[in-house]
Motif scaffolding. Structure first.
Motif, PDB file in Angstrom:
ATOM      1  N   GLN A  54       0.829  -1.205   0.000  1.00 14.40           N
ATOM      2  CA  GLN A  54       0.000   0.000   0.000  1.00 14.40           C
ATOM      3  C   GLN A  54       0.864   1.256   0.000  1.00 14.40           C
ATOM      4  OE1 GLN A  54      -2.753  -0.251   3.296  1.00 14.40           O
ATOM      5  NE2 GLN A  54      -3.313  -2.348   2.791  1.00 14.40           N
ATOM      6  N   TYR A  55       1.935   1.223   0.774  1.00 16.65           N
ATOM      7  CA  TYR A  55       2.823   2.389   0.857  1.00 16.65           C
ATOM      8  C   TYR A  55       3.497   2.634  -0.500  1.00 16.65           C
ATOM      9  CZ  TYR A  55       6.212   5.657   2.861  1.00 16.65           C
ATOM     10  OH  TYR A  55       6.946   6.778   3.147  1.00 16.65           O
ATOM     11  N   LEU A  80       0.993   4.129  -2.982  1.00 16.69           N
ATOM     12  CA  LEU A  80       0.748   5.547  -2.714  1.00 16.69           C
ATOM     13  C   LEU A  80       1.963   6.400  -3.071  1.00 16.69           C
ATOM     14  CD1 LEU A  80      -1.220   5.820   0.662  1.00 16.69           C
ATOM     15  CD2 LEU A  80      -1.860   6.794  -1.541  1.00 16.69           C
ATOM     16  N   GLU A 104      -4.296  14.621   1.887  1.00 11.88           N
ATOM     17  CA  GLU A 104      -4.843  13.305   2.223  1.00 11.88           C
ATOM     18  C   GLU A 104      -3.839  12.200   1.908  1.00 11.88           C
ATOM     19  OE1 GLU A 104      -7.418  10.288   3.490  1.00 11.88           O
ATOM     20  OE2 GLU A 104      -7.306  12.441   3.908  1.00 11.88           O
ATOM     21  N   ARG A 105      -3.130  12.351   0.758  1.00 14.09           N
ATOM     22  CA  ARG A 105      -2.140  11.337   0.405  1.00 14.09           C
ATOM     23  C   ARG A 105      -0.989  11.332   1.425  1.00 14.09           C
ATOM     24  NH1 ARG A 105      -1.639  12.475  -4.518  1.00 14.09           N
ATOM     25  NH2 ARG A 105      -2.801  10.736  -5.448  1.00 14.09           N
ATOM     26  N   ASP A 106      -0.532  12.516   1.829  1.00 12.03           N
ATOM     27  CA  ASP A 106       0.537  12.591   2.825  1.00 12.03           C
ATOM     28  C   ASP A 106       0.091  12.019   4.170  1.00 12.03           C
ATOM     29  OD1 ASP A 106       2.321  13.679   1.057  1.00 12.03           O
ATOM     30  OD2 ASP A 106       1.985  15.754   1.676  1.00 12.03           O
ATOM     31  N   ARG A 107      -1.164  12.265   4.517  1.00  9.41           N
ATOM     32  CA  ARG A 107      -1.679  11.710   5.776  1.00  9.41           C
ATOM     33  C   ARG A 107      -1.682  10.182   5.727  1.00  9.41           C
ATOM     34  NH1 ARG A 107      -5.675   9.312   7.873  1.00  9.41           N
ATOM     35  NH2 ARG A 107      -6.803   9.162   5.892  1.00  9.41           N
ATOM     36  N   LYS A 108      -2.106   9.626   4.597  1.00  7.98           N
ATOM     37  CA  LYS A 108      -2.141   8.176   4.457  1.00  7.98           C
ATOM     38  C   LYS A 108      -0.728   7.585   4.489  1.00  7.98           C
ATOM     39  CE  LYS A 108      -6.472   7.756   1.850  1.00  7.98           C
ATOM     40  NZ  LYS A 108      -7.084   7.367   0.550  1.00  7.98           N
ATOM     41  N   LEU A 109       0.209   8.272   3.835  1.00 11.54           N
ATOM     42  CA  LEU A 109       1.588   7.785   3.845  1.00 11.54           C
ATOM     43  C   LEU A 109       2.161   7.787   5.258  1.00 11.54           C
ATOM     44  CD1 LEU A 109       3.028   9.458   0.622  1.00 11.54           C
ATOM     45  CD2 LEU A 109       2.884   7.005   1.066  1.00 11.54           C
ATOM     46  N   ALA A 130       0.480   7.591   8.049  1.00 15.98           N
ATOM     47  CA  ALA A 130      -0.191   6.543   8.830  1.00 15.98           C
ATOM     48  C   ALA A 130       0.360   5.170   8.486  1.00 15.98           C
ATOM     49  CB  ALA A 130      -1.697   6.598   8.584  1.00 15.98           C
ATOM     50  N   LEU A 131       0.591   4.931   7.196  1.00 17.55           N
ATOM     51  CA  LEU A 131       1.141   3.640   6.784  1.00 17.55           C
ATOM     52  C   LEU A 131       2.560   3.445   7.300  1.00 17.55           C
ATOM     53  CD1 LEU A 131      -0.152   3.386   3.106  1.00 17.55           C
ATOM     54  CD2 LEU A 131      -0.759   1.870   5.001  1.00 17.55           C
ATOM     55  N   ASP A 156       2.195   2.454  10.815  1.00 17.88           N
ATOM     56  CA  ASP A 156       1.709   1.070  10.892  1.00 17.88           C
ATOM     57  C   ASP A 156       2.815   0.079  10.555  1.00 17.88           C
ATOM     58  OD1 ASP A 156      -0.770   1.995  11.590  1.00 17.88           O
ATOM     59  OD2 ASP A 156      -1.659   1.743   9.601  1.00 17.88           O
TER      60      ASP A 156
END
Length: 716
Positions: free
Chosen positions: A288-289, A292, A358-363, A365-366, A369
């Motif tokens: 996923q990372y 993205l 949003e993309r930076d936030r997801k990155l 978070a991943l 994780d």
């Protein structure tokens, strides 16, 4: 926050240094070393079992050695403890839990000659045996869940704790147990579990403060490893030779640094120790990372084009909300802008674009994780290129003296290898030629069963330690451990099935003058339970206990404000569901702010190896048992259990409550008192409450009284 055991360690060390300094000031260092004929430096020879007339009292060789010493002092042993007392004693000693009412009934009704031996075998086979005896070992291994010092950040070490529990449950021979913890990483084709075992020496503290000299604290960790190895396996105060020759034992300062050299060539990595499907989850996160990240790179490649499109859609009102420098660039024609001006527009676009944020936030978070996707643990790993070790002049790591190579103290049998490694050291520790390890090990086992070891100073077998109260017994046990292929279960079974262990603990007047501290064992010792077991008794009596074995440390309830006592205020988020009712040994151990209930009852704070806990008796302990939030919850749950499980009359309920807490029926006077207390509480309870609520409130008071009995937190 410093525990009582640690304070005593510091006071003892300070006193020893003061005495040593005084001696050094009064006289020059002697040219001759202390005697090498000290009993502990001579390999144990297996003594013959005494031939005595014992009247049928003795059950195994242990008893003949004990009886021989008793008879030499004109003493006789005590009678065997009542069956209920004996069952509670051996259950608490072997698994740290009380027998259930059903187990008590089964034992009382079993008239077979080997009824007790069957109980012992059942307990030794229990998975809780590894927990009970694992906690003893974790004390010595200075296990904790945080790094210590002032910052005291969290660390992941529970895989090492679970390795210890599993190894003890499997009755891993103590020689293998030792080798894997000291040098499991160096074994041929070392397994993941053998590498995890080296966490024994990663339980040292880690200083995370800014501006520290990292070399200083690397050296401090190695010093701790030397001291811990010397204390835990050899029963020697090797650490006293860090700055100068040992004042009392034949250990030179050079011996200290030769021992130091075994650990000086270690790296300290984190090891991935996947549990369940963690590797699969980590792979999914990585995919996923990467996806993205690829999308982000593609977006970045077209960022100028997208920024231009964004600019073309801006209204006058939207332009007015932008910064002055951005508005200034917007007034410049696009083909006339400098690179800096183009970058200004791109930066403004980034700030305004939800898609990018949003993309930076997801990155982010991943990434977080991914860091925690697989459980990690701290281990030792040998360096490819060894470090050169020197004697530190006066113990100062910045002042190098003569170079030294790895070796063990000259007073002891030497390692048969030209260039010994840490693996050679590990094997030497459990070599039968080593006069100390087997003695120290069985002595510490004996200590947990009788309150004191055969050698009372369990971490000092040197010339300043106490001599063995029964030298022949100690050497017989040491050789027996080796003969039984280092099986601790075999030694435990031997001890708990002996007549010596099974004696009553009731004090006898005739022993007061001859043996006031019960070193000759004319009776069993009566000892306060360890801190974790005090909590476990309450959990078990209440019916709340979650007996899951192993897993990450948990956060049971504790008073507000505790986590604000350290340098950093941290949140203590109470675990949800059954986890908050796990056994006390699984409580997350912050070194700087340990759980107050455990601290009050003398649990270790894991800043140094603890080979014997002190047992204090303070008013704070009584106040905690009466008023602590968790203890109140235990009493309330126990009351509910009594009301639902016992026969529906008050006399039978008092009997049941007593059995839950202390594994016996109450004496008539005790029952009368509790019934009077119950009636008083029922009469004083507000009549506005429902009848069942009145009963629960009254029985909660009764349960609090029973759980606060000295007997409830004592092993008879």
């Amino acid at each position: 926050m410093v525990g009582i055991a640690q304070l005593q360690h510091r006071w003892t060390a300070a006193l020893a240094c003061l005495l040593a300094s005084t001696c050094a000031a009064r006289a020059d260092w002697p040219t001759t070393r202390p005697t090498t004929s000290h009993w502990a430096f001579v390999a144990p020879q297996r003594p013959a079992v005494p031939a005595l007339k014992d009247g049928g009292w003795s059950r195994n060789p242990i008893d003949y050695f004990v009886l021989d010493r008793l008879q030499s002092q004109g003493l006789s042993p005590s009678p065997e403890a009542p069956k209920a007392t004996l069952l509670r004693r051996v259950s608490l000693d072997l698994i740290g839990l009380q027998p259930t009412p059903a187990e008590l009934d089964a034992f009382l009704n079993d008239a077979s000659a080997d009824a007790y031996e069957k109980v012992v075998d059942r307990l030794l086979a229990s998975p809780h045996y590894g927990e009970r005896w694992g906690k003893h070992w974790l004390d010595a291994a200075r296990y904790g869940d945080s790094n210590g010092y002032s910052i005291d950040g969290a660390r992941s070490m529970w895989r090492y704790r679970d390795w210890v529990i599993d190894a003890i449950n499997r009755d891993m021979p103590f020689d293998e147990f030792t080798i894997e913890q000291i040098a499991g990483d160096m074994l041929p084709n070392a397994t993941l579990e053998q590498k995890i075992a080296t966490g024994f020496h990663r339980n040292t503290q880690i200083n995370q403060e800014g501006g520290i000299d990292e070399e200083q604290f690397r050296v401090e960790a190695i010093v701790d490893r030397v001291n811990t190895t010397g204390s835990v396996f050899l029963g020697l105060t090797i650490g006293c030779a860090q700055c100068h020759n040992h004042k009392f034992d034949p250990i030179a300062q050079a011996d200290f640094y030769r021992f130091f050299a075994f650990f000086n060539s270690c790296d300290e990595p984190e090891l991935k120790t996947p549990v369940g499907d963690q590797l699969k989850r980590e792979s999914e996160i990585r995919y996923q990372y990467a996806t993205l990240e690829m999308e982000k790179q593609e977006f970045e490649h077209r960022i100028a084009e997208k920024a231009a499109a964004w600019e073309s859609t801006l209204t006058g009102a939207e332009k007015a909300t932008l910064g002055e420098n951005v508005r200034a660039v917007l007034s410049v024609a696009g083909d006339s802008r400098t690179k800096a001006q183009r970058d200004t527009i791109i930066s403004a676009f980034r700030a305004a674009s939800p898609e990018i944020r949003e993309r930076d936030r997801k990155l982010a978070a991943l990434k977080k994780d991914q860091a925690g996707a697989v459980t990690r643990t701290l281990v030792l790993q040998e360096r490819r290129e060894p470090r050169q070790t020197h004697v530190f002049i006066k113990g100062d790591f910045t002042r190098h003296g003569d170079p030294v190579t790895p070796a063990v103290p000259a007073i002891l049998p030497q390692i048969d290898a030209p260039n010994p490694t840490r693996l050679d050291l590990a094997r030497w520790l459990v070599d039968p030629r080593n006069p100390l390890t087997a003695r120290v090990t069985v002595n510490r086992v004996w200590q947990h069963y009788f309150g004191l070891g055969v050698v009372e100073t369990e971490n000092d077998f040197g010339t300043q330690g106490s001599g063995p109260s029964n030298p022949k017994l100690l050497d017989w046990l040491a050789t027996e451990l080796v003969n039984r292929r280092w099986s601790r279960k075999a030694i435990h079974r031997l001890i708990v099935t002996s007549a010596t262990y099974r004696q009553s603990s009731i004090a006898r007047p005739q022993l007061a003058d001859v043996d006031p501290y019960n070193r000759l064992l004319a009776r069993q010792s009566r000892v306060r339970l360890d801190a974790e077991i005090v909590r476990d008794v309450g959990l078990q009596a209440s019916g709340l206990l979650c007996d899951t074995v192993g897993g990450p440390s948990v956060f049971p309830s504790q008073p507000d404000g505790v986590m604000g006592l350290g340098q950093f205020k941290r949140e203590w988020k109470t675990s949800a569901g059954p986890d908050q009712y796990r056994r006390g040994m699984y409580t997350f151990l912050w070194r700087s702010t340990p759980h107050p209930l455990l601290t009050a009852f003398d649990a270790t704070n894991a800043t140094a190896s603890c080979t014997r806990r002190l047992r204090s008796n303070t008013p704070l302990q009584a106040l905690i048992l009466l008023n602590d939030q968790a203890c109140l919850e235990f009493a309330r749950a126990m009351a509910s259990r009594v009301l639902h499980e016992a026969p529906p009359d008050d006399s039978a309920r008092v009997d049941y409550a007593f059995r839950l807490a202390v594994t016996r029926l109450p004496e008539p006077a005790e029952k009368t008192f509790l019934l009077q207390l119950l009636n008083k509480q029922l009469n004083s309870t507000p009549q506005s409450l429902k009848k069942e609520d009145q009963s629960l409130a009254a029985w909660t008071i009764v349960a609090r009284v029973i759980l606060n009995l000295d007997e409830a937190i004592t092993r008879e």
